[in-house]
Design an enzyme around this catalytic site. Structure first.
Site, short mmCIF file in Angstrom:
data_model
loop_
_atom_site.label_atom_id
_atom_site.label_comp_id
_atom_site.label_asym_id
_atom_site.label_seq_id
_atom_site.Cartn_x
_atom_site.Cartn_y
_atom_site.Cartn_z
N GLU A 57 1.19 -0.94 0.08
CA GLU A 57 -0.13 -0.02 0.05
C GLU A 57 1.01 1.24 0.37
OE1 GLU A 57 -2.21 -0.66 3.29
OE2 GLU A 57 -3.26 -2.39 2.72
N CYS A 110 -0.23 6.01 10.46
CA CYS A 110 0.39 5.61 10.67
C CYS A 110 0.28 4.63 11.21
CB CYS A 110 0.99 6.82 10.83
SG CYS A 110 2.20 8.68 10.19
#
Ligand code: SF4
Length: 330
Positions: free
Chosen positions: A76, A316
């Site tokens: 990703e 994150c």
């Protein structure tokens, strides 16, 4: 099939420097689709395909899922359209990760394999093509997606060489950043090779016992070893993910101040993004501000970082997490 990123192959195939430049400008700098580039553009092999796209409904993030042509592995990358108008891209360096950081969804996957330099570069190229359609220019590239970049050092270095090479992507070193859990020997080699590329250390705790619990790699790559190399790294960027009742106490603050003493570190205090495999909780904004103010009062530069893309599991620590998402063909 040939790689567009290999200068020797290119020079053999296209002998005229002007034609070579024309192709590279169209293919990489302008990121035109191959059919709109001069031949022999169609001869070049692309190692990644964009298979899914997930747009945040709350902010300017888009998660891109790429599939490796070689073995079907998926990674990703995240496009971040920042309010200032600038656009950043966070790319992956490995399929999965061996570092096993306890707060990270990718860490829970384990490592499948390193990405090749071409597979890292293809993430940039395909994201650039997408942004081009929106009339946006990619400004910053950070290598802090899935994987520990310094566990894939040779391919990382090759990727960065190509990104900064004026013949290829021609991206300024000031607009490139690599984030690492902290592998001192590799960090020193990185700094020697790339003096101007930002290297961010994911510290997350300046207490050895806490850091070992959060990041098993800290047992070998100790705080003592990291502190010893800080002066050789130049301006340090420190990433500190704030976790409630784990690394947010006055004792944690004192340890951090002690660890950074004598440096001119810039500290990013990062908001924790919950995901199903995480057992941690985020720290309130007020507590994060207070922690940051104490660091500022001690003379450090501090940024409170807000992750974009939480609703699409693109923030994150969330990459690799499964979520119901929309595909490009929807
Ligand atoms: S935070 Fe980075 S280094 Fe740690 S497990 Fe996740 S991907 Fe790997």
């Amino acid at each position: 099939m040939k790689s567009i990123y290999d200068i020797q192959t290119l020079e053999k195939r296209i002998r005229d420097p002007y034609q070579r430049k024309k192709l590279l400008n169209a293919y990489l700098k302008k990121a035109l689709p191959p059919e709109e580039c001069p031949e022999p553009a169609s001869e070049f092999f692309q190692g990644m395909e964009l298979v899914e796209r997930h747009d945040s409904k709350t902010d300017g993030a888009t998660k891109l899922v790429f599939q490796c042509v070689e073995d079907g592995g998926k990674v990703e990358a995240v496009v971040l359209r920042i309010a200032s108008g600038r656009t950043s891209l966070c790319i992956s360096s490995q399929i999965g990760c061996a570092a096993d950081c306890q707060f990270c969804a990718t860490g829970a996957m384990g490592l499948t394999r390193n990405l090749t330099a071409d597979e890292m570069l293809d993430q940039v190229l395909l994201a650039k093509r997408l942004l081009r359609e929106e009339g946006r220019r990619l400004r910053n590239i950070v290598i802090m997606g899935m994987g520990e970049p310094l566990h894939n050092e040779t391919n990382l270095f090759q990727c960065l060489e190509t990104l900064r090479d004026p013949r290829f992507f021609n991206i300024s070193e000031n607009h490139l950043m690599v984030s690492t859990v902290g592998i001192p020997d590799a960090m020193l080699r990185f700094r020697e090779h790339f003096p101007a590329i930002q290297l961010a250390l994911s510290l997350h705790s300046a207490r050895q016992d806490i850091r070992e619990k959060l990041m098993p790699i800290a047992r070998f790559q100790t705080l003592k070893k990291l502190k010893a190399i800080l002066p050789d790294l130049g301006n340090s960027m420190i990433e500190y993910l704030m976790l409630k009742d784990v690394n947010d106490s006055p004792e944690d603050l004192a340890a951090l101040l002690d660890f950074l003493q004598g440096t001119n570190a810039h500290i990013n205090l990062i908001q924790f993004n919950a995901h199903p495999s995480a057992k941690y909780k985020p720290v309130s904004l007020d507590a994060r501000k207070a922690f940051g103010d104490s660091l500022k009062n001690a003379g450090f530069k501090v940024t409170l970082r807000y992750s974009l893309g939480e609703d699409i599991a693109a923030a994150c620590g969330q990459l690799g997490e499964k979520k119901e998402i929309r595909t490009v063909s929807d």
